[in-house]
Motif scaffolding. Structure first.
Motif, PDB file in Angstrom:
ATOM      1  N   ASP A   8      22.164   5.188  65.159  1.00  0.00           N
ATOM      2  CA  ASP A   8      22.141   4.052  64.225  1.00  0.00           C
ATOM      3  C   ASP A   8      21.332   4.336  62.959  1.00  0.00           C
ATOM      4  O   ASP A   8      20.475   3.555  62.574  1.00  0.00           O
ATOM      5  CB  ASP A   8      21.627   2.788  64.943  1.00  0.00           C
ATOM      6  CG  ASP A   8      22.566   2.351  66.051  1.00  0.00           C
ATOM      7  OD1 ASP A   8      23.520   1.626  65.763  1.00  0.00           O
ATOM      8  OD2 ASP A   8      22.367   2.800  67.210  1.00  0.00           O
ATOM      9  N   ASP A  48      27.054   5.358  64.634  1.00  0.00           N
ATOM     10  CA  ASP A  48      26.638   4.674  63.411  1.00  0.00           C
ATOM     11  C   ASP A  48      25.767   5.598  62.556  1.00  0.00           C
ATOM     12  O   ASP A  48      24.674   5.244  62.128  1.00  0.00           O
ATOM     13  CB  ASP A  48      25.936   3.338  63.708  1.00  0.00           C
ATOM     14  CG  ASP A  48      26.912   2.248  64.119  1.00  0.00           C
ATOM     15  OD1 ASP A  48      28.140   2.515  64.106  1.00  0.00           O
ATOM     16  OD2 ASP A  48      26.467   1.133  64.456  1.00  0.00           O
ATOM     17  N   ASN A  85      30.652   1.986  65.863  1.00  0.00           N
ATOM     18  CA  ASN A  85      31.606   1.003  65.346  1.00  0.00           C
ATOM     19  C   ASN A  85      31.589   0.922  63.825  1.00  0.00           C
ATOM     20  O   ASN A  85      32.574   0.518  63.215  1.00  0.00           O
ATOM     21  CB  ASN A  85      31.346  -0.376  65.961  1.00  0.00           C
ATOM     22  CG  ASN A  85      29.928  -0.841  65.781  1.00  0.00           C
ATOM     23  OD1 ASN A  85      28.991  -0.095  66.060  1.00  0.00           O
ATOM     24  ND2 ASN A  85      29.744  -2.056  65.319  1.00  0.00           N
ATOM     25  N   HIS A  86      30.482   1.321  63.207  1.00  0.00           N
ATOM     26  CA  HIS A  86      30.444   1.297  61.747  1.00  0.00           C
ATOM     27  C   HIS A  86      31.139   2.507  61.128  1.00  0.00           C
ATOM     28  O   HIS A  86      31.533   2.458  59.969  1.00  0.00           O
ATOM     29  CB  HIS A  86      28.990   1.248  61.253  1.00  0.00           C
ATOM     30  CG  HIS A  86      28.379  -0.111  61.328  1.00  0.00           C
ATOM     31  ND1 HIS A  86      28.172  -0.901  60.226  1.00  0.00           N
ATOM     32  CD2 HIS A  86      27.952  -0.825  62.386  1.00  0.00           C
ATOM     33  CE1 HIS A  86      27.632  -2.042  60.603  1.00  0.00           C
ATOM     34  NE2 HIS A  86      27.490  -2.025  61.914  1.00  0.00           N
ATOM     35  N   HIS A 192      28.312   4.881  72.466  1.00  0.00           N
ATOM     36  CA  HIS A 192      27.935   3.850  71.496  1.00  0.00           C
ATOM     37  C   HIS A 192      28.567   2.552  71.980  1.00  0.00           C
ATOM     38  O   HIS A 192      29.772   2.338  71.838  1.00  0.00           O
ATOM     39  CB  HIS A 192      28.452   4.221  70.096  1.00  0.00           C
ATOM     40  CG  HIS A 192      27.910   3.339  69.021  1.00  0.00           C
ATOM     41  ND1 HIS A 192      26.782   3.671  68.306  1.00  0.00           N
ATOM     42  CD2 HIS A 192      28.306   2.147  68.537  1.00  0.00           C
ATOM     43  CE1 HIS A 192      26.520   2.720  67.427  1.00  0.00           C
ATOM     44  NE2 HIS A 192      27.439   1.778  67.548  1.00  0.00           N
ATOM     45  N   HIS A 232      23.840   1.784  69.300  1.00  0.00           N
ATOM     46  CA  HIS A 232      24.459   0.494  68.967  1.00  0.00           C
ATOM     47  C   HIS A 232      23.392  -0.568  68.746  1.00  0.00           C
ATOM     48  O   HIS A 232      23.440  -1.279  67.761  1.00  0.00           O
ATOM     49  CB  HIS A 232      25.441   0.023  70.022  1.00  0.00           C
ATOM     50  CG  HIS A 232      26.393  -1.047  69.531  1.00  0.00           C
ATOM     51  ND1 HIS A 232      26.865  -1.081  68.224  1.00  0.00           N
ATOM     52  CD2 HIS A 232      26.945  -2.118  70.140  1.00  0.00           C
ATOM     53  CE1 HIS A 232      27.677  -2.131  68.086  1.00  0.00           C
ATOM     54  NE2 HIS A 232      27.730  -2.775  69.227  1.00  0.00           N
TER      55      HIS A 232
HETATM   56 MN   LIG Z   1      26.791   0.021  66.161  1.00  0.00          MN
END
Ligand SMILES: [Mn+2]
Length: 416
Positions: A8, A48, A85-86, A192, A232
């Protein structure tokens, strides 16, 4: 074998419009020193890496420059990167032909064969110790979206299809890892994902994740995994009471309310296939976060302005290192000049106001709650105005404000 777990980074992130490049650059310099000093053999970045699907050029440059410098310092360093997810998984993976040559393994999405079959073996990455021998196998699972999951034709009726699908992907990946592990090698996982019971950052995570929707149970990770390196959640934490299943958290505060987090990376050491120790290494805070009055509270305007006047600030800091400031004011009556007053107190001082939060201290009641009426026509416009005032503020409105309101009503009535 010494493994450094981080996640992250969110390179390219902005905080209320302010770029974080300076903090990220300082963090990456610090991380290089740690990799050197701690004789790190493997670096796992659990998703991320970037804040967005299409990262700004300075963020891309930061990332690739970091990888090159890390490999220049420690040629034997294994690096494993998974998409969060980013990230855009395919964008992250695009330079793989070059990165693989350098010993950097990027997993952006689930590998599939030409016929669409899931090739779990390709998620398994060997990690080497200082002698160059394989000491662990890292099963690297990127962030999973519903479209990544196998069709669920045989799931139990009450099972959440998303959780069940994720469970199967992890199970297949872990099986592939077990097949690869030789005696004396550790089975390590990285993923993640959002685990059940995780502590969320109010500002930067809760609104995205939406409560416990699709939170995964910790038993998707097998007990024979020596370590599970998760990304995450931005707060460092172990999951489900299992010390060897951890989020490293983000290295810098990504929202103002993460100011209290102990940002860290995790240094984990393995011998004979087992985790023998793990330590949290605190990341220095490169830019201070100041909250007035602090702790998520709101204070009266004069108290806040006094505190701001008394703030001790370091004029020697470069502009990029000036503290971020959040100011939270409780307003009992309207104060249209508040923003200007705050700006005047801070003018010319080495601090950056990122947020001025205002909370009205009135009853909060709507008209219907305050005085249930059969008919709105029973109320004169001034009554409605006074009740609205009471919703937001304490006490009675200033006579000048009432006069201004009547003037406005008259203008509207003339117009009609
Ligand atoms: Mn994330």
């Amino acid at each position: 074998m010494r493994l450094l777990h981080t996640a992250d980074w969110h390179l390219g992130q902005t905080l209320h419009g302010i770029a974080r490049d300076y903090e990220h650059a300082r963090f990456l310099d610090w991380l290089l020193e740690v990799i050197d000093e701690q004789a790190v053999d493997a670096l796992v970045i659990a998703g991320d890496v970037f804040d967005g699907q299409n990262p700004p050029i300075p963020a891309l440059r930061q990332f690739y420059r970091f990888l090159a410098r890390a490999k220049a310092r420690r040629a034997g360093l294994d690096v494993v990167v998974i998409a969060g997810n980013h990230d855009s998984g395919s964008r992250l993976e695009a330079p793989s032909p070059l990165l693989t040559e350098m010993g950097v393994c990027v997993i952006g999405g689930l590998p599939v064969a030409e016929d669409g079959a899931f090739e779990a073996d390709r998620l398994v990455v060997p990690l080497h110790d200082a002698d160059g021998s394989v000491a662990a196998r890292c099963v690297a699972v990127p962030y999973l979206r519903p479209a990544d999951l196998p069709a669920m034709t045989d799931a139990a009726e009450d099972a959440d299809p998303f959780i069940e699908g994720v469970r199967r992907v992890y199970a297949a990946a872990v099986e592939a890892g077990r097949r690869a592990v030789r005696p004396g090698e550790a089975l390590i996982l990285t993923g993640h994902c959002y685990m059940r019971g995780g502590a969320l950052s109010e500002l930067s995570e809760r609104k995205i994740l939406g409560g416990n929707l699709h939170a995964l149970p910790v038993d998707i990770f097998p007990e024979d995994a020596a370590y599970v390196a998760l990304g995450h959640l931005h707060r460092a934490q172990a999951v489900g009471g299992r010390e060897r299943v951890r989020y490293s958290g983000s290295p810098i505060p990504l929202a103002i309310d993460e100011e209290s987090y102990l940002h860290q990376v995790v240094l984990a050491e393995f011998e004979d296939g087992r985790l023998v120790r793990h330590d949290a290494l605190r990341v220095p805070r490169f830019v201070a976060v100041r909250r007035v009055p602090g702790g998520g509270r709101f204070a009266a305007p004069n108290e806040v302005l006094d505190t701001l006047r008394g703030l001790e600030l370091d004029a020697a800091l470069p502009r990029d290192a000036w503290p971020f400031l959040e100011v939270s004011v409780a307003l009992a009556e309207p104060r249209p000049t508040l923003r200007d007053e705050v700006a005047a107190v801070l003018a010319g001082r080495p601090v950056r106001l990122v947020k001025l939060a205002v909370r009205a201290t009135g009853s909060g009641e709507t008209l219907a709650e305050a005085a249930p009426l059969a008919d709105l026509a029973e109320l004169a416009p001034e009554d409605v105005f006074r009740r609205l005032y009471g919703k937001h503020h304490e006490g009675e409105p200033d006579p000048a404000l009432i006069a201004a309101f009547h003037e406005l009503v008259a203008t509207v009535q003339e117009g009609a």
